[in-house]
Design a protein around this motif. Structure first.
Motif, PDB file in Angstrom:
ATOM      1  N   GLU A  47       0.827  -1.199   0.000  1.00  0.00           N
ATOM      2  CA  GLU A  47       0.000   0.000   0.000  1.00  0.00           C
ATOM      3  C   GLU A  47       0.864   1.254   0.000  1.00  0.00           C
ATOM      4  O   GLU A  47       1.910   1.317   0.649  1.00  0.00           O
ATOM      5  N   TYR A  48       0.416   2.264  -0.745  1.00  0.00           N
ATOM      6  CA  TYR A  48       1.011   3.599  -0.690  1.00  0.00           C
ATOM      7  C   TYR A  48      -0.074   4.550  -0.224  1.00  0.00           C
ATOM      8  O   TYR A  48      -1.193   4.527  -0.735  1.00  0.00           O
ATOM      9  N   GLN A  49       0.262   5.392   0.753  1.00  0.00           N
ATOM     10  CA  GLN A  49      -0.743   6.277   1.327  1.00  0.00           C
ATOM     11  C   GLN A  49      -0.182   7.688   1.474  1.00  0.00           C
ATOM     12  O   GLN A  49       0.971   7.873   1.870  1.00  0.00           O
ATOM     13  N   GLU A  50      -1.008   8.675   1.154  1.00  0.00           N
ATOM     14  CA  GLU A  50      -0.632  10.069   1.350  1.00  0.00           C
ATOM     15  C   GLU A  50      -1.722  10.788   2.126  1.00  0.00           C
ATOM     16  O   GLU A  50      -2.870  10.348   2.173  1.00  0.00           O
ATOM     17  N   GLN A  51      -1.360  11.864   2.788  1.00  0.00           N
ATOM     18  CA  GLN A  51      -2.246  12.758   3.531  1.00  0.00           C
ATOM     19  C   GLN A  51      -2.690  12.201   4.887  1.00  0.00           C
ATOM     20  O   GLN A  51      -2.563  12.871   5.908  1.00  0.00           O
ATOM     21  N   VAL A  52      -3.269  11.008   4.920  1.00  0.00           N
ATOM     22  CA  VAL A  52      -3.720  10.421   6.190  1.00  0.00           C
ATOM     23  C   VAL A  52      -3.220   8.987   6.297  1.00  0.00           C
ATOM     24  O   VAL A  52      -2.882   8.358   5.296  1.00  0.00           O
ATOM     25  N   MET A  53      -3.168   8.473   7.531  1.00  0.00           N
ATOM     26  CA  MET A  53      -2.686   7.116   7.754  1.00  0.00           C
ATOM     27  C   MET A  53      -3.599   6.095   7.079  1.00  0.00           C
ATOM     28  O   MET A  53      -4.824   6.284   7.029  1.00  0.00           O
ATOM     29  N   PRO A  54      -3.045   4.999   6.573  1.00  0.00           N
ATOM     30  CA  PRO A  54      -3.901   3.947   6.006  1.00  0.00           C
ATOM     31  C   PRO A  54      -4.778   3.343   7.092  1.00  0.00           C
ATOM     32  O   PRO A  54      -4.379   3.243   8.252  1.00  0.00           O
ATOM     33  N   GLY A  55      -5.975   2.939   6.711  1.00  0.00           N
ATOM     34  CA  GLY A  55      -6.937   2.420   7.678  1.00  0.00           C
ATOM     35  C   GLY A  55      -6.420   1.247   8.474  1.00  0.00           C
ATOM     36  O   GLY A  55      -6.737   1.091   9.659  1.00  0.00           O
ATOM     37  N   LEU A  56      -5.589   0.392   7.862  1.00  0.00           N
ATOM     38  CA  LEU A  56      -5.088  -0.789   8.554  1.00  0.00           C
ATOM     39  C   LEU A  56      -4.082  -0.447   9.642  1.00  0.00           C
ATOM     40  O   LEU A  56      -3.741  -1.302  10.457  1.00  0.00           O
ATOM     41  N   LEU A  57      -3.590   0.788   9.676  1.00  0.00           N
ATOM     42  CA  LEU A  57      -2.605   1.190  10.677  1.00  0.00           C
ATOM     43  C   LEU A  57      -3.124   2.252  11.636  1.00  0.00           C
ATOM     44  O   LEU A  57      -2.381   2.735  12.488  1.00  0.00           O
ATOM     45  N   GLN A  58      -4.385   2.630  11.520  1.00  0.00           N
ATOM     46  CA  GLN A  58      -4.914   3.699  12.366  1.00  0.00           C
ATOM     47  C   GLN A  58      -5.237   3.194  13.770  1.00  0.00           C
ATOM     48  O   GLN A  58      -5.723   2.084  13.952  1.00  0.00           O
ATOM     49  N   THR A  59      -4.992   4.044  14.765  1.00  0.00           N
ATOM     50  CA  THR A  59      -5.430   3.760  16.125  1.00  0.00           C
ATOM     51  C   THR A  59      -6.919   4.090  16.233  1.00  0.00           C
ATOM     52  O   THR A  59      -7.466   4.830  15.407  1.00  0.00           O
ATOM     53  N   PRO A  60      -7.601   3.586  17.257  1.00  0.00           N
ATOM     54  CA  PRO A  60      -9.024   3.921  17.427  1.00  0.00           C
ATOM     55  C   PRO A  60      -9.260   5.428  17.534  1.00  0.00           C
ATOM     56  O   PRO A  60     -10.207   5.957  16.938  1.00  0.00           O
ATOM     57  N   ASP A  61      -8.402   6.132  18.280  1.00  0.00           N
ATOM     58  CA  ASP A  61      -8.585   7.580  18.446  1.00  0.00           C
ATOM     59  C   ASP A  61      -8.360   8.324  17.137  1.00  0.00           C
ATOM     60  O   ASP A  61      -9.063   9.297  16.830  1.00  0.00           O
TER      61      ASP A  61
END
Length: 240
Positions: A34-48
């Motif tokens: 995966e390549y992601q820009e601007q915001v974290m990829p969903g699979l790596l996001q914390t709940p907050d």
């Protein structure tokens, strides 16, 4: 521990209609790049982080919680022991763009450092000061399914796009592989993420644990002076 891994901790979650197909692919993918820009990829996001992100455009609190639960449900198999291969190349903008608060961003950076030590996960950063990097024109995912089927996934506003054309997949796969090779290595990326985590402040929380290699990478960087006004993320210097 075996029973723990079999439990569905997020039963009956509801994804947006246009995202259901991607969620189904994540549930059986054997590899995901995966390549992601601007915001974290969903699979790596914390709940907050996920909560703050959804709250930007959804006013209904129950709907926000539903979306957060659905997002976290996709992470389970990738964060489990012996999970599928997951390689994420993050544009530096993912680290710079504040979502929620400085405390949320610090926890998010700490989470990246933790999961980046998993055997099946690699997190790399494409730094902003390397103009020579060939970056994809938008965030994208290269998904390999059982049996060898390969899919290219990208998004526009509230819409997911799927392509299984071999030529298109090969073209974008080559772009991704070259970018990953030219981006910061996993240890170098951990050092930069640690810089951002430190810049966002400790907010009374214990720092994330680092491996010995990470510590060796972090120490020289932490001697740099951080900006006092605005969020204290490090200002990268151009390469000579």
């Amino acid at each position: 521990m075996r029973l723990w891994g079999r439990i569905d901790w997020y039963p009956e979650v509801q994804h947006p209609d246009w995202f259901e197909r991607r969620a189904e692919m994540d549930a059986k993918a054997v590899a995901l790049r995966e390549y992601q820009e601007q915001v974290m990829p969903g699979l790596l996001q914390t709940p907050d982080y996920a909560h703050a992100l959804f709250s930007r455009r959804i006013t209904n609190a129950e709907k926000v919680e539903e979306r957060v639960r659905a997002r976290l449900s996709r992470q389970q198999r990738f964060l489990a022991a012996k999970g599928p291969l997951y390689v994420a190349v993050l544009d530096e903008s993912c680290l710079r763009n504040v979502v929620g608060s400085l405390a949320v961003m610090r926890d998010q950076c700490a989470h990246l450092l933790r999961v980046g030590q998993y055997a099946s996960i690699r997190v790399q950063v494409a730094p902003a000061d390397r103009a020579e990097l060939r970056r994809p024109k938008a965030s994208m995912a290269l998904i390999t399914l059982p049996g060898g089927d390969e899919w290219l996934y990208s998004e526009s506003l509230d819409r997911g796009h799927f392509h299984d054309d071999p030529a298109a997949f090969a073209r974008h796969s080559q772009t991704y592989d070259v970018l990953r090779a030219d981006a910061l290595s996993a240890p170098e990326s951990a050092a930069l993420i640690g810089d951002f985590m430190e810049g966002y402040g400790d907010h009374g929380q214990a720092p994330a644990e680092h491996s010995d290699m990470d510590q060796e990478q972090l120490q020289p960087r932490r001697r740099r002076q951080l900006h006092r006004n605005s969020p204290r993320y490090p200002r990268r210097r151009p390469c000579p």
